[in-house]
Write a protein that holds these residues in place. Structure first.
Motif, PDB file in Angstrom:
ATOM      1  N   VAL A 197       0.837  -1.202   0.000  1.00 21.99           N
ATOM      2  CA  VAL A 197       0.000   0.000   0.000  1.00 21.99           C
ATOM      3  C   VAL A 197       0.874   1.255   0.000  1.00 21.99           C
ATOM      4  O   VAL A 197       0.605   2.205  -0.739  1.00 21.99           O
ATOM      5  CB  VAL A 197      -0.976  -0.009   1.196  1.00 21.99           C
ATOM      6  CG1 VAL A 197      -1.724   1.302   1.303  1.00 21.99           C
ATOM      7  CG2 VAL A 197      -1.942  -1.177   1.068  1.00 21.99           C
ATOM      8  N   GLN A 198       1.931   1.261   0.791  1.00 26.25           N
ATOM      9  CA  GLN A 198       2.805   2.427   0.844  1.00 26.25           C
ATOM     10  C   GLN A 198       3.421   2.697  -0.527  1.00 26.25           C
ATOM     11  O   GLN A 198       3.467   3.840  -0.968  1.00 26.25           O
ATOM     12  CB  GLN A 198       3.902   2.227   1.888  1.00 26.25           C
ATOM     13  CG  GLN A 198       4.772   3.454   2.064  1.00 26.25           C
ATOM     14  CD  GLN A 198       5.714   3.314   3.247  1.00 26.25           C
ATOM     15  OE1 GLN A 198       5.550   2.437   4.095  1.00 26.25           O
ATOM     16  NE2 GLN A 198       6.690   4.177   3.308  1.00 26.25           N
ATOM     17  N   THR A 199       3.850   1.670  -1.238  1.00 26.62           N
ATOM     18  CA  THR A 199       4.433   1.835  -2.570  1.00 26.62           C
ATOM     19  C   THR A 199       3.413   2.408  -3.550  1.00 26.62           C
ATOM     20  O   THR A 199       3.734   3.320  -4.321  1.00 26.62           O
ATOM     21  CB  THR A 199       4.970   0.489  -3.093  1.00 26.62           C
ATOM     22  OG1 THR A 199       5.974   0.025  -2.196  1.00 26.62           O
ATOM     23  CG2 THR A 199       5.547   0.625  -4.482  1.00 26.62           C
ATOM     24  N   LEU A 200       2.194   1.908  -3.520  1.00 32.82           N
ATOM     25  CA  LEU A 200       1.162   2.405  -4.429  1.00 32.82           C
ATOM     26  C   LEU A 200       0.792   3.858  -4.133  1.00 32.82           C
ATOM     27  O   LEU A 200       0.624   4.659  -5.047  1.00 32.82           O
ATOM     28  CB  LEU A 200      -0.077   1.513  -4.363  1.00 32.82           C
ATOM     29  CG  LEU A 200       0.103   0.110  -4.942  1.00 32.82           C
ATOM     30  CD1 LEU A 200      -1.119  -0.745  -4.630  1.00 32.82           C
ATOM     31  CD2 LEU A 200       0.348   0.173  -6.441  1.00 32.82           C
ATOM     32  N   VAL A 201       0.685   4.199  -2.855  1.00 32.66           N
ATOM     33  CA  VAL A 201       0.336   5.572  -2.475  1.00 32.66           C
ATOM     34  C   VAL A 201       1.477   6.523  -2.815  1.00 32.66           C
ATOM     35  O   VAL A 201       1.248   7.640  -3.278  1.00 32.66           O
ATOM     36  CB  VAL A 201      -0.051   5.641  -0.985  1.00 32.66           C
ATOM     37  CG1 VAL A 201      -0.169   7.070  -0.512  1.00 32.66           C
ATOM     38  CG2 VAL A 201      -1.355   4.890  -0.735  1.00 32.66           C
ATOM     39  N   GLU A 202       2.718   6.089  -2.629  1.00 35.53           N
ATOM     40  CA  GLU A 202       3.863   6.946  -2.945  1.00 35.53           C
ATOM     41  C   GLU A 202       3.952   7.259  -4.435  1.00 35.53           C
ATOM     42  O   GLU A 202       4.591   8.221  -4.819  1.00 35.53           O
ATOM     43  CB  GLU A 202       5.160   6.296  -2.474  1.00 35.53           C
ATOM     44  CG  GLU A 202       5.353   6.366  -0.980  1.00 35.53           C
ATOM     45  CD  GLU A 202       6.595   5.636  -0.504  1.00 35.53           C
ATOM     46  OE1 GLU A 202       7.203   4.883  -1.295  1.00 35.53           O
ATOM     47  OE2 GLU A 202       6.954   5.815   0.672  1.00 35.53           O
ATOM     48  N   GLY A 203       3.300   6.464  -5.278  1.00 32.23           N
ATOM     49  CA  GLY A 203       3.292   6.724  -6.711  1.00 32.23           C
ATOM     50  C   GLY A 203       2.480   7.949  -7.094  1.00 32.23           C
ATOM     51  O   GLY A 203       2.556   8.421  -8.225  1.00 32.23           O
ATOM     52  N   LEU A 204       1.707   8.492  -6.162  1.00 26.85           N
ATOM     53  CA  LEU A 204       0.897   9.686  -6.418  1.00 26.85           C
ATOM     54  C   LEU A 204       1.656  10.914  -5.931  1.00 26.85           C
ATOM     55  O   LEU A 204       1.712  11.178  -4.740  1.00 26.85           O
ATOM     56  CB  LEU A 204      -0.445   9.596  -5.696  1.00 26.85           C
ATOM     57  CG  LEU A 204      -1.310   8.387  -6.024  1.00 26.85           C
ATOM     58  CD1 LEU A 204      -2.515   8.360  -5.104  1.00 26.85           C
ATOM     59  CD2 LEU A 204      -1.741   8.423  -7.473  1.00 26.85           C
TER      60      LEU A 204
END
Length: 77
Positions: free
Chosen positions: A16-23
């Motif tokens: 989840v942290q990786t996906l959110v950091e993509g924004l």
């Protein structure tokens, strides 16, 4: 401003942290804390600018089983 609390499993925190950091500029990760052996709480602060996109990512994560639950609190800054 929005405060989003996510409840995650231990193995899901990094995903989840990786996906959110993509924004870019969509959020400010306030921290992650352990609730139990396999349950963690991640707190994210977000502006209105990209809130809809951020929520889309969170809902996708929930549908794929990476987020157990979430809550959103709204306040004026």
């Amino acid at each position: 401003m929005f405060r989003i609390e996510l409840i995650l499993g231990k193995r899901d925190v990094g995903v989840v942290q990786t996906l959110v950091e993509g924004l870019d500029n969509a959020y400010s990760l306030m921290g992650t804390s352990k609730l139990s052996d396999d349950s963690y709480k991640m707190i994210i602060q977000a502006t209105e600018y990209l809130f809809k996109e951020l929520m889309g990512v969170i809902i996708d994560c929930m549908l794929s089983g990476n987020v157990k639950s979430f809550s959103v609190t709204v306040w004026n800054s």
